[in-house]
Design a protein around this motif. Structure first.
Motif, PDB file in Angstrom:
ATOM      1  N   GLY A   1      -9.325   1.656  35.479  1.00  0.00           N
ATOM      2  CA  GLY A   1      -8.631   0.606  34.741  1.00  0.00           C
ATOM      3  C   GLY A   1      -9.520  -0.311  33.932  1.00  0.00           C
ATOM      4  O   GLY A   1      -9.049  -1.293  33.374  1.00  0.00           O
ATOM      5  N   ALA A   2     -10.795  -0.030  33.863  1.00  0.00           N
ATOM      6  CA  ALA A   2     -11.729  -0.861  33.090  1.00  0.00           C
ATOM      7  C   ALA A   2     -12.442   0.007  32.061  1.00  0.00           C
ATOM      8  O   ALA A   2     -12.667   1.195  32.284  1.00  0.00           O
ATOM      9  N   ILE A   3     -12.796  -0.609  30.939  1.00  0.00           N
ATOM     10  CA  ILE A   3     -13.605   0.068  29.925  1.00  0.00           C
ATOM     11  C   ILE A   3     -15.054  -0.314  30.187  1.00  0.00           C
ATOM     12  O   ILE A   3     -15.421  -1.482  30.097  1.00  0.00           O
TER      13      ILE A   3
END
Length: 170
Positions: A78-80
């Protein structure tokens, strides 16, 4: 039960208790869990405590104008996150198309590498100090299961923040 059998059972119980009460049998060895990875044709160990995970098969989107070490960004949990080529960071040729990513525990970034070899539990006494010219080494391991460098992820992350011209590793 006969008296002889009772006596023998009591002796066996006492022997059993004595074995487990013997302090010399208490395991005092300390262990460290590591993952063995291949980056730029170099097998390296990374302490598992320095990672929050290892993932495979993520798409890395290139970033225009990025340094050679920055492969791009990838979506992980869920994170870049920025993805850096571990081979380049340790002074090796860049990987053609790394499949694996090691997510750093202490920073929001991932390191790409060619191959995940295995995870090992190695006795701390097998870890030796590193040669002074090896900025990214956190020592070396000499054990039956693995012998080779242990990466200092803190030094690698510091180098990402403040890149240097020279990357002594080999």
């Amino acid at each position: 039960m006969t008296a002889a059998a009772s006596q023998r059972a009591a002796e066996m119980r006492a022997e059993f208790d004595r074995i487990f009460a013997d302090e010399s049998r208490v395991e005092t060895a300390l262990y460290c869990d590591v993952v063995i990875v291949e980056a730029g044709a170099q097998l390296c160990a990374i302490r598992l405590s320095e990672l929050s995970g290892i993932v495979a098969g993520k798409t890395i989107v290139p970033v225009p104008g990025a340094s050679v070490a920055l492969r791009g960004v990838a979506g992980i949990r869920g994170a870049i996150l920025p993805v850096y080529d571990l081979a380049v960071l340790i002074g090796r040729p860049p990987a053609a198309s790394p499949r694996w990513l090691a997510v750093a525990a202490s920073a929001s970034l991932a390191l790409s590498f060619d191959r995940f070899e295995r995870q090992l539990r190695i006795e701390e006494s097998c870890f030796l100090a590193s040669a002074p010219q090896s900025a990214h080494r956190g020592g070396v391991v000499r054990s039956d299961a693995y012998s080779g460098p242990v990466l200092d992820l803190g030094a690698i992350l510091k180098d990402i923040d403040q890149p240097s011209q020279e990357r002594p590793f080999s």
